[in-house]
Design a protein around this motif. Structure first.
Motif, mmCIF file in Angstrom:
data_model
loop_
_atom_site.group_PDB
_atom_site.id
_atom_site.type_symbol
_atom_site.label_atom_id
_atom_site.label_comp_id
_atom_site.label_asym_id
_atom_site.label_seq_id
_atom_site.Cartn_x
_atom_site.Cartn_y
_atom_site.Cartn_z
ATOM 1 N N PHE A 1 3.925 3.249 -47.091
ATOM 2 C CA PHE A 1 5.008 3.792 -47.832
ATOM 3 C C PHE A 1 6.160 2.701 -48.204
ATOM 4 O O PHE A 1 6.171 1.914 -47.434
ATOM 5 N N THR A 2 7.019 3.239 -48.925
ATOM 6 C CA THR A 2 8.121 2.206 -49.420
ATOM 7 C C THR A 2 9.301 2.476 -48.429
ATOM 8 O O THR A 2 9.755 3.624 -48.434
ATOM 9 N N VAL A 3 9.839 1.553 -47.591
ATOM 10 C CA VAL A 3 10.897 1.700 -46.926
ATOM 11 C C VAL A 3 12.134 2.021 -47.724
ATOM 12 O O VAL A 3 12.578 1.405 -48.572
ATOM 13 N N ASP A 4 12.824 3.046 -47.130
ATOM 14 C CA ASP A 4 14.177 3.551 -48.101
ATOM 15 C C ASP A 4 15.334 3.186 -47.245
ATOM 16 O O ASP A 4 15.201 2.742 -46.019
ATOM 17 N N GLN A 5 16.412 3.524 -47.774
ATOM 18 C CA GLN A 5 17.768 3.090 -47.084
ATOM 19 C C GLN A 5 17.999 3.716 -45.830
ATOM 20 O O GLN A 5 18.377 3.264 -44.692
ATOM 21 N N THR A 6 17.538 4.986 -45.740
ATOM 22 C CA THR A 6 17.427 5.988 -44.657
ATOM 23 C C THR A 6 16.502 5.327 -43.349
ATOM 24 O O THR A 6 17.008 5.606 -42.175
ATOM 25 N N PHE A 7 15.422 5.198 -43.720
ATOM 26 C CA PHE A 7 14.624 4.505 -42.566
ATOM 27 C C PHE A 7 15.095 3.149 -42.164
ATOM 28 O O PHE A 7 15.103 2.972 -41.060
ATOM 29 N N PHE A 8 15.552 2.436 -43.035
ATOM 30 C CA PHE A 8 16.235 1.143 -42.517
ATOM 31 C C PHE A 8 17.434 1.282 -41.476
ATOM 32 O O PHE A 8 17.249 0.730 -40.553
ATOM 33 N N ASP A 9 18.343 2.344 -41.915
ATOM 34 C CA ASP A 9 19.338 2.343 -41.335
ATOM 35 C C ASP A 9 19.001 3.115 -39.954
ATOM 36 O O ASP A 9 19.690 2.626 -38.781
ATOM 37 N N GLN A 10 18.274 4.071 -39.791
ATOM 38 C CA GLN A 10 17.887 4.648 -38.476
ATOM 39 C C GLN A 10 16.975 3.347 -37.802
ATOM 40 O O GLN A 10 17.343 3.519 -36.497
#
Length: 577
Positions: free
Chosen positions: A161-170
């Motif tokens: 799936f495409t990494v979004d900002q929330t996944f990156f930040d966490q």
């Protein structure tokens, strides 16, 4: 291009683009993640029911939101069966291993082990209950086999799936501790030990393999065999990177603990509020009882006609009193005699309401005395609660189907990223749920072998004259309770729509020196008035991440998720209006 074709394309786009709110007919889904919402809606559209779809959503979130929910954790399901008009709750909360002791979190110096060391250790890992909860729910209410319901999640894990900002930040926030465990580093960080970039594709083939085992073997694929052995080995010998400076303690969970785990079907907590019936989880989730107590307190005031600042003051102070009682009295009912009859009685609320003043309390308040309102007025020891240590992660899934069945499902691995420990070769993080125990005994929520730690998860259903009105819930540790409570007040007292109630600025008072609140609450029209009433605020960026469904009298439904918190959620209905 032909106008009819253009219109068809636009209609298709309106259905498929992610949105936090959707209204229409048929089944409905609201989650924090578009992939999970879409997968669950696909189950409904293919004839599955609300329980089937909720499990598909949870499995998908285990891929795309693995730091909030996964098979290494547990959860609570509240299920409304339209055919019987009955509500069933399923407790798949994690349990302490059978050789746990009340002093497990006490160091050799006689003091509590530092909280960070409790989290990032085998000691914090409870026996996971999520898969057992799926099994119990499907055996009682499901219409499709688990292997079919897991397929969307298998595809997500395999294809990515495409990494979004929330996944990156966490991931970034957990980078250091993830890097301390070889399996977590290999699963969730890139070759350089960094978070995967926003916009990149994240795959988890190990989790796809694990889901395939569950698809083939059902619950035995988790609680027996190779996965169970791997879980026990990981807890007992955490896979730390050589040279790590972290003091990672070993846990004691065994394959026998896994084999013995059972999800429990419990009678729901039920209360009334201004002609509505509020149904939620019972203990060991304190969410249902604490919300019921707070609503009983608020029922003594006409919030709908009061000035908004005064109404919000009542909400905050009712929360303070309810949390004082929660901290003093509540724990696993299989281990503690709980004065729930007294706590939830209208008579006790009338007495307790005398402690709710016209100005904010200066700080923490003592618990009330519910025992005179019990049929058995015995007086056990009532120690003071320890400091709240619940993690603010977790996720909530709300689903309804075309036949009127409803599921409110909150699941978690506790802190964002759980214990930080991934089971090598199987792609999922283990929970740190046992840090929800109060570390220092004696206390109703002290650690004990086989005990379930007190939770705040609050999957909630609302009825009027026997008919469903709404379903909702949220993540957020102990702020879950106030998020759901404030949302209920927003709708039932302030007349907001459910999407408006979810989007509104939040504040959470949990019997503390200050009230934690979002900027929009503090700086809003009523913020200064609340300061004048003695309230003190600590600012936080966001509280909770709710989802819910509202059932309109005309038969349509509105599914609602967060518009912005945690990057915004996703809501869909089968037949959009």
């Amino acid at each position: 291009m032909n106008k009819a074709i253009v219109l068809s394309v636009l209609l298709l786009q309106s259905v498929t683009l992610a949105a936090p709110t959707a209204t229409g007919q048929g089944g409905a889904v609201a989650t924090v993640d578009e992939n999970a919402t879409r997968a669950a809606l696909g189950v409904l559209s293919s004839g599955g029911n609300a329980v089937d779809a909720a499990i598909t959503a949870a499995a998908a979130i285990g891929v795309t939101e693995p730091y909030s929910c996964g098979i290494g954790g547990g959860g609570f399901l509240v299920i409304y069966d339209a055919a019987t008009q009955r509500v069933t709750t399923i407790d798949s909360r994690e349990t302490a291993p059978r050789n746990y002791t009340p002093n497990v979190f006490i160091g050799p110096d006689g003091k509590a082990i530092p909280f960070d060391e409790r989290v990032n250790s085998g000691l914090s890992v409870g026996v996971p209950g999520l898969v057992a909860g799926w099994d119990e729910a499907l055996r009682r209410f499901g219409s499709k086999p688990l292997r079919e319901l897991l397929q969307p999640a298998i595809d997500l894990a395999e294809n990515g799936f495409t990494v979004d900002q929330t996944f990156f930040d966490q991931t970034k926030a957990n980078q250091e501790r993830f890097g301390a465990f070889s399996s977590t580093r290999a699963t969730f960080l890139n070759a350089q030990g960094e978070p995967h970039a926003v916009g990149s594709t994240f795959k988890n083939p190990d989790l796809a393999k694990t889901y395939r085992l569950l698809a083939e073997q059902g619950r035995d694929g988790f609680y027996r065999g190779e996965v169970a052995s791997a879980v026990a080995q990981t807890v007992q010998q955490p896979p730390t990177v050589p040279g790590t400076q972290r003091n990672v303690r070993k846990g004691t969970l065994t394959v026998d603990d896994l084999r013995a785990y059972q999800a429990i079907v419990r009678e729901p907590t039920q209360s009334t509020y201004r002609g509505y019936t509020i149904v939620g989880m019972p203990m060991p989730s304190s969410g249902g009882p604490t919300i019921a107590l707070a609503l009983n307190l608020l029922e003594g005031y006409d919030l709908s006609s009061a000035p908004r600042a005064e109404a919000l003051h009542r909400y905050l102070e009712a929360s303070r009193l309810a949390f004082a009682d929660r901290g003093a009295y509540l724990g696993d009912p299989q281990f503690v005699d709980l004065p729930l009859e007294g706590l939830l009685s209208k008579q006790y609320a009338a007495e307790r309401r005398k402690a709710l003043g016209d100005r904010a309390a200066a700080g923490s308040v003592p618990p009330g005395d519910p025992y005179p309102f019990q049929n058995d007025p015995s007086y056990p020891m009532r120690p003071q609660a320890a400091k709240d240590t619940e993690g603010t992660s977790t996720t909530h899934i709300t689903v309804s189907d075309r036949n009127g069945n409803i599921v409110a499902y909150t699941c978690t691995i506790e802190s964002t990223g759980g214990s930080g420990i991934t089971v090598p070769g199987y792609g999922f993080l283990l929970n740190n749920e046992l840090t929800d125990f109060d570390a220092v005994a004696p206390h109703p929520n002290a650690p004990e072998a086989g005990k379930r730690p007190r939770s705040s998860m609050s999957p909630t259903l609302v009825f009027k004259d026997g008919k469903p009105v709404m379903a909702l819930g949220s993540p957020g540790g102990s702020t879950i309770i106030t998020t759901v409570l404030q949302s209920l007040v927003n709708v039932l007292d302030f007349g907001m729509t459910l999407p408006e109630a979810i989007a509104a600025p939040r504040a959470t008072q949990r019997n503390g020196e200050t009230t934690t609140a979002e900027p929009g609450f503090i700086n809003g029209n009523d913020g200064q008035a609340l300061l004048n009433l003695g309230h003190k605020f600590t600012e936080t960026a966001e509280i909770g991440a709710a989802t819910g469904i509202y059932f309109h009298p005309d038969g349509t439904v509105t599914a609602a998720a967060e518009p912005t918190r945690r990057g915004g959620g996703s809501a869909m209905v089968e037949n959009p209006r």
